[in-house]
Design an enzyme around this catalytic site. Structure first.
Site, mmCIF file in Angstrom:
data_model
loop_
_atom_site.group_PDB
_atom_site.id
_atom_site.type_symbol
_atom_site.label_atom_id
_atom_site.label_comp_id
_atom_site.label_asym_id
_atom_site.label_seq_id
_atom_site.Cartn_x
_atom_site.Cartn_y
_atom_site.Cartn_z
ATOM 1 C CG ASP A 446 -1.887 1.066 1.352
ATOM 2 O OD1 ASP A 446 -2.284 1.598 0.299
ATOM 3 O OD2 ASP A 446 -2.288 1.403 2.488
ATOM 4 C CD GLU A 449 -0.113 5.408 -3.955
ATOM 5 O OE1 GLU A 449 0.392 5.683 -2.852
ATOM 6 O OE2 GLU A 449 -0.865 4.448 -4.151
ATOM 7 C CG ASP A 524 -7.986 4.672 0.330
ATOM 8 O OD1 ASP A 524 -7.869 3.424 0.388
ATOM 9 O OD2 ASP A 524 -7.183 5.449 0.874
#
Ligand code: NOJ
Length: 822
Positions: A446, A449, A524
């Site tokens: 997670d 990015e 999300d």
């Protein structure tokens, strides 16, 4: 337009970056010079241009030609991409011909015509000479720095762009994970991996970068993979009705052109080039439950107990960030999880596997720390070994001035690994022994990015230098590939350290090629109907971009849902490869039983149905692994000639057999369903419908409209509460005969756990049925592969609305059988 003041630029960042994409005026860029000469080698033709630029075309396959352009200099010898899985192609037959105007490269399928002045590239069908795709203007670069003020890092590269003529009736697909409709015509997008919680349709960019798209006009398709990891732009007729263009803030104009006309062929080639998904363990198709965060271990046990007591299937529990000791990756919090090995063992005995989250942020913990952390493995002195080792080996990212780069994520001050270093990847991968030793079955990547709370646009990371094969390049080039390389390190570490098991990795961010290492979820989402509706085009677009194992947080991640939304969400999720309910930290509990019995009962029905469908789903997933065709598909992939499917966002197919038309709005119990040409069976009643039309169907809360294509056979097994719960002794094949009375399918089986399927340890059988004078003849083909799934009986019946079909069965022993069903 080119002298944007800073505040305006900031506003643009805030209000959706597609504003920037559409405002780029690429017609003002400097065009590449004319061809002055060219050179031929075994598979390439290199053109030298009047402005010292070079363009190179490489023939990789009859339907695949690579274009590489470098402005004002020669093509460099270094040619590296993290996305590419296959570099060595057998040079296919091709020829070159030239005349005054142009040079033409011809393969068995494609003609690439390079016009000398101005330099324009056109792709044509080699057989019909029909134009497939052509440059609208010569490839161009930002010689005069017109776009500099809008670039993330103007010192890292020069803006480059290619512009293609927009077809009058051309549709666009792909681009991986975009919060957008299936057909992307008239839209513009940016690729810049970004942490965007609560995103809604139109938000761009979001987490992933897959710079691959498919153009489709009148049933004919081509594909373009723009393999450039800098911030990139795609405009599909958004700013002009004349052009579709793509560009990037640096690097080479490096793209691959795929000939169709079939999308399946393009997708097959694209996934040959960038790799296909290895098979995950079969339990990854099981139901999964997550929460930010379940702890202490007694709470996890309670959740599992609820599942089992309520007779709800469950295969996997996810541990979110709070299982760790102060968010230190590769640790367990000793109070919350005092004995992780005993804990995972106890769940294992109930058929439940544990997946732990692993974020890229390694807690920054320099030597002088006074904290006492006796809980941390290998840290009796209170040291955090991951930080110490990473620092000592110089594996962490550094700024241009040599200082350690210290982003802020969950642990507070942190360090990120430079995954472009192969020894750092190996180190990171091997750290996962910690989880394997503790019985953890999969890893969830997670925040990759990579998210940095200091500045989500990447601004704080601008001068971070990555090793990058010795080229020492900056964030502008490496941001979009960070997650790919982290997932690769994770996958390879799991594979190396537990070679008898298939790795299972889930990622949020990605770059093209990610499917070789990881499955994904779409981040999300909101607990809203709009977000649920957006699931469909997002999953379908991901499937059209090489990512086959997709899903989203069932019920939505942010905000309060309700029973109806949760049920409708499961009516999509029970057929997505990744089927996981997950909820945010401050959100409301959302397990299947949270909204009361009526909802729970419906959810149970669908989860059980998923497990019964596993033989079908697993066979379909194996097809994704072998061919690149996604399991969760848009109808246009199967019905490319049917224009009514071109922007169908609210129906999907599983493989080529099952069509699903879920309810995506509240209070709705009826909907229109488009059925493509052919005959369709209502899955629930076996009632037949003629396709090529819209029908209206009932869809009360307990029902999701599903149809089976006539001509298909669906293999099903028993309902189970987890994969491997029972020895399967019977499979039922429901035959849905087409207009000629025929139907066929395949059944794929293997051990579901080990990588032995790669070396032939699987069993594939084909099953064909056709109408005979009386009843049906069923041919069970001889098995292919060396795997013996154990003896079980195969039972066959004909789907019929009017009467209950007879049943005939045979022992599936791998031998060929012919049966009659009267
Ligand atoms: C963001 C992820 O998208 C979400 O799924 C997770 O629960 C939180 N990070 C906390 O780890």
């Amino acid at each position: 337009m080119n002298n944007l003041t800073k505040p305006v630029a900031v506003l643009m960042v805030l209000f959706g970056q597609s504003v920037i994409a559409s405002a780029q005026d690429i017609t003002a860029l400097t065009r590449i010079g004319d061809v002055v000469s060219f050179q031929e080698s075994t598979k390439t033709v290199t053109f030298s241009c009047a402005d010292s630029s070079q363009v190179q075309l490489t023939v990789l396959a009859p339907d695949l030609i690579r274009v590489r352009a470098v402005f004002t200099k020669a093509i460099p010898a270094i040619d590296h991409s993290w996305a590419i899985a296959k570099e060595n192609w057998d040079v296919p037959r091709w020829s070159l011909r030239e005349d005054q105007q142009s040079i033409t490269i011809t393969t068995d399928e494609l003609e690439a015509v390079v016009r000398r002045s101005p330099l324009l590239i056109e792709f044509r069908d080699a057989r019909t000479h029909q134009v497939i795709n052509s440059d609208e203007q010569p490839m161009a670069y930002d010689k005069n720095g017109l776009l500099k003020s809008r670039m993330f890092d103007p010192s890292a590269g020069v803006f480059i762009a290619a512009s293609k003529k927009l077809g009058f009736d051309e549709h666009f697909y792909g681009l991986g994970e975009k919060a957008a409709r299936l057909d992307k015509r008239r839209s513009a997008f940016i690729n810049w991996n970004s942490d965007t919680p609560g995103y809604a349709e139109g938000k761009d960019p979001i987490y992933q970068t897959i710079p691959f798209f498919i153009g489709l006009e009148k049933g004919n398709a081509y594909g373009i993979f723009f393999d450039n990891s800098y911030r990139s732009y795609f405009d599909f007729g958004h700013s002009s009705q004349r052009r579709a263009w793509f560009g990037a803030e640096g690097g080479e104009l490096n793209y691959y052109f795929f000939n169709g006309p079939h999308i399946k062929q393009i997708l097959g080639r694209y996934t040959e080039l960038t790799g296909r998904m290895p098979l995950p363990p079969m339990w990854a198709l099981g139901n999964q439950q997550s929460r930010w965060s379940y702890y202490p271990e007694s709470m996890v046990e309670e959740v599992v107990k609820e599942y089992r007591e309520r007779d709800l299937p469950l295969d996997v529990i996810h541990l979110d960030i709070d299982y760790m000791k102060n968010y230190r990756v590769f640790t367990f919090d000793g109070e919350r999880f005092p004995d992780p090995r005993a804990f995972t063992k106890q769940l294992e005995q109930q058929g439940v596997k544990v997946v732990t989250i692993v974020d890229p942020g390694v807690k920054y913990q320099p030597k002088k720390s006074t904290e006492l952390q006796t809980q941390i493995p290998r840290s009796p002195d209170g040291r955090y070994y991951v930080f110490d080792e990473g620092l000592e080996k110089n594996y962490f990212q550094r700024r241009a001035n040599g200082a350690l780069f210290i982003p802020h994520v969950w642990p507070g001050e942190s360090a990120f690994v430079d995954y472009t270093k192969s020894d750092a990847r190996k180190w990171w991968g091997d750290l996962h022994r910690f989880y394997l030793d503790n019985g953890v079955a999969g890893i969830w990547n997670d925040m990759n990015e990579p998210s940095d709370f200091v500045d989500q646009t990447g601004g704080n990371q601008r001068d971070v230098v990555s090793y990058d094969e010795g080229q020492k390049t900056t964030h502008a080039k490496n941001r979009n590939i960070f997650a790919l390389l982290m997932a690769r390190a994770t996958y390879e570490g799991l594979e190396r350290n537990r070679s008898d098991r298939r790795p299972y990795v889930i990622t949020r961010a990605a770059y093209a090629g990610i499917q070789r290492y990881s499955t994904m979820w779409i981040g999300d989402t909101n607990s809203t109907w709009e977000a649920l509706a957006l699931n469909l085009p997002m999953f379908m677009s991901l499937g059209l971009s090489g990512e086959a194992f997709v899903g989203s947080d069932i019920g939505g991640f942010i905000g309060r849902g309700n029973g109806e939304l949760l049920v409708r969400s499961y009516q999509v999720g029970f057929l997505t490869p990744f089927c996981r309910n997950h909820k945010e930290l401050s959100g409301y509990d959302q397990e299947p039983w949270r909204f009361g019995k009526p909802y729970e009962d419906i959810i149970r029905k669908y989860l059980k149905l998923r497990y019964s469908l596993l033989p079908f789903l697993y066979t379909t997933l194996e097809e994704s692994h072998r061919t690149g065709m996604p399991m969760f598909r848009p109808l246009m992939l199967n019905y490319q000639d049917d224009e009514s499917t071109y922007n169908l966002d609210n129906e999907f197919m599983i493989g080529d057999a099952l069509l699903v038309a879920p309810i995506l709005k509240p209070d709705l119990t009826r909907r229109l369903v488009y059925l493509p040409k052919g005959t369709w069976y209502d899955y629930w009643t076996n009632k037949k419908f003629t396709g090529g039309q819209m029908i209206e169907v009932d869809a009360p809360l307990e029902k999701v409209p599903m149809f089976v294509r006539a001509g298909a056979i669906i293999p099903m097994g028993p309902a189970m509460n987890y994969v491997g719960e029972k020895q399967i002794d019977k499979l039922t094949f429901t035959i849905y005969p087409d207009e000629t009375g025929s139907a066929e399918t395949q059944l794929y089986e293997d051990d579901g756990l080990s990588p032995n399927y790669k070396t032939g340890a699987y069993r594939r059988i084909s099953i064909k049925a056709h109408k005979a004078a009386q009843g049906f003849v069923i041919d069970v083909g001889a098995a292919e592969g060396t795997f013996d799934p154990g003896t079980k009986s195969y039972e066959f019946l004909i789907a019929s609305y009017e009467h209950t079909s007879n049943v005939v069965s045979v022992i599936g022993d791998g031998k060929a059988h012919r049966l009659e069903l009267k």
